[in-house]
Design an enzyme around this catalytic site. Structure first.
Site, PDB file in Angstrom:
ATOM      1  CB  ILE A   8      -0.940   0.001   1.227  1.00 48.64           C
ATOM      2  CG1 ILE A   8      -1.802  -1.268   1.227  1.00 48.64           C
ATOM      3  CG2 ILE A   8      -1.810   1.256   1.222  1.00 48.64           C
ATOM      4  CD1 ILE A   8      -2.641  -1.475   2.473  1.00 48.64           C
ATOM      5  CD  GLU A   9       3.798   1.938  -4.377  1.00 48.56           C
ATOM      6  OE1 GLU A   9       3.471   2.823  -5.202  1.00 48.56           O
ATOM      7  OE2 GLU A   9       4.646   1.060  -4.620  1.00 48.56           O
ATOM      8  CB  CYS A  23       6.398  -4.344   2.210  1.00 47.76           C
ATOM      9  SG  CYS A  23       7.804  -3.329   1.771  1.00 47.76           S
ATOM     10  CD  GLU A  64       7.107  -8.714   1.703  1.00 48.81           C
ATOM     11  OE1 GLU A  64       6.436  -7.689   1.487  1.00 48.81           O
ATOM     12  OE2 GLU A  64       8.164  -8.975   1.104  1.00 48.81           O
ATOM     13  CB  CYS A  88      12.426  -4.487   1.958  1.00 45.20           C
ATOM     14  SG  CYS A  88      11.327  -4.010   3.306  1.00 45.20           S
ATOM     15  CB  CYS A 145       9.516  -7.085   5.144  1.00 48.67           C
ATOM     16  SG  CYS A 145       8.282  -5.891   4.577  1.00 48.67           S
TER      17      CYS A 145
HETATM   18  N1  THU Z   1       7.465  -4.145  -1.860  1.00 51.10           N
HETATM   19  C1  THU Z   1       6.762  -5.089  -1.174  1.00 51.10           C
HETATM   20  O1  THU Z   1       5.565  -4.921  -0.904  1.00 51.10           O
HETATM   21  N2  THU Z   1       7.408  -6.213  -0.785  1.00 51.10           N
HETATM   22  C2  THU Z   1       8.684  -6.542  -1.150  1.00 51.10           C
HETATM   23  O2  THU Z   1       9.173  -7.619  -0.806  1.00 51.10           O
HETATM   24  C3  THU Z   1       9.474  -5.600  -1.964  1.00 51.10           C
HETATM   25  C4  THU Z   1       8.880  -4.260  -2.153  1.00 51.10           C
HETATM   26  C5  THU Z   1       6.744  -2.965  -2.342  1.00 51.10           C
HETATM   27  C6  THU Z   1       7.052  -1.673  -1.683  1.00 51.10           C
HETATM   28  C7  THU Z   1       6.695  -0.685  -2.771  1.00 51.10           C
HETATM   29  O3  THU Z   1       5.299  -0.443  -2.733  1.00 51.10           O
HETATM   30  C8  THU Z   1       6.998  -1.416  -4.058  1.00 51.10           C
HETATM   31  O4  THU Z   1       7.048  -2.790  -3.719  1.00 51.10           O
HETATM   32  C9  THU Z   1       8.300  -1.011  -4.727  1.00 51.10           C
HETATM   33  O5  THU Z   1       9.339  -1.043  -3.813  1.00 51.10           O
END
Ligand code: THU
Length: 129
Positions: A43-44, A53, A55, A86, A89
């Site tokens: 969710i950005e 993220c 996870e 990341c 996470c």
């Molecule tokens: N992101 C995740 O949700 N999980 C990951 O394991 C890697 C990155 C998301 C964060 C952001 O919304 C987008 O991917 C790009 O980084």
């Protein structure tokens, strides 16, 4: 739930991703010790830094529903290279989930499989406080 069903759940969750800025959609499916599956998507946010993220969304949903013990997590992105969790996470998954099995997949196949302890060697956690 078997591996492919768990991967399917993460792919389904990915469809709910709010990734307007990066366009990089991620889904996660977290399995508890009793077999319950809790999903998450990234969710950005327009301020970018508040992005969360997939996870962590899955883990926080699970914790807020009262789940405390976990077995594995599937992470899905639409990339041929694996999308591992990341650093933030990894820390959250370790502290609340322990040495989870981490299964990586894309929209067609599994792309990797690791123990969280291999992704986060020498962790800092509550035992060191
Ligand atoms: N992101 C995740 O949700 N999980 C990951 O394991 C890697 C990155 C998301 C964060 C952001 O919304 C987008 O991917 C790009 O980084």
């Amino acid at each position: 739930m078997n591996d492919s069903e768990l991967i399917r759940a993460a792919r389904q969750a990915r469809r709910h991703a709010r990734a307007a800025f990066s366009k990089f959609k991620v889904g996660a499916a977290l399995e508890t010790a009793d077999g319950t599956v809790i999903t998450g998507c990234n969710i950005e946010n327009a301020t970018y830094g508040l992005t969360i993220c997939a996870e962590r969304v899955a883990m926080f949903k699970a914790l807020s529903d009262g789940h405390r013990r976990f077995r594995r997590i599937v992470i899905v992105a639409d990339t041929s290279a694996p999308t591992p969790p990341c650093g933030a996470c990894r820390q959250i998954l370790w502290e609340f989930g322990g040495d989870l099995e981490v299964i990586l997949a894309n929209l067609r196949r599994e792309t990797g499989r690791h123990r969280l302890s291999a992704l986060l060697p020498i962790p800092f956690d509550a035992r060191l406080l």
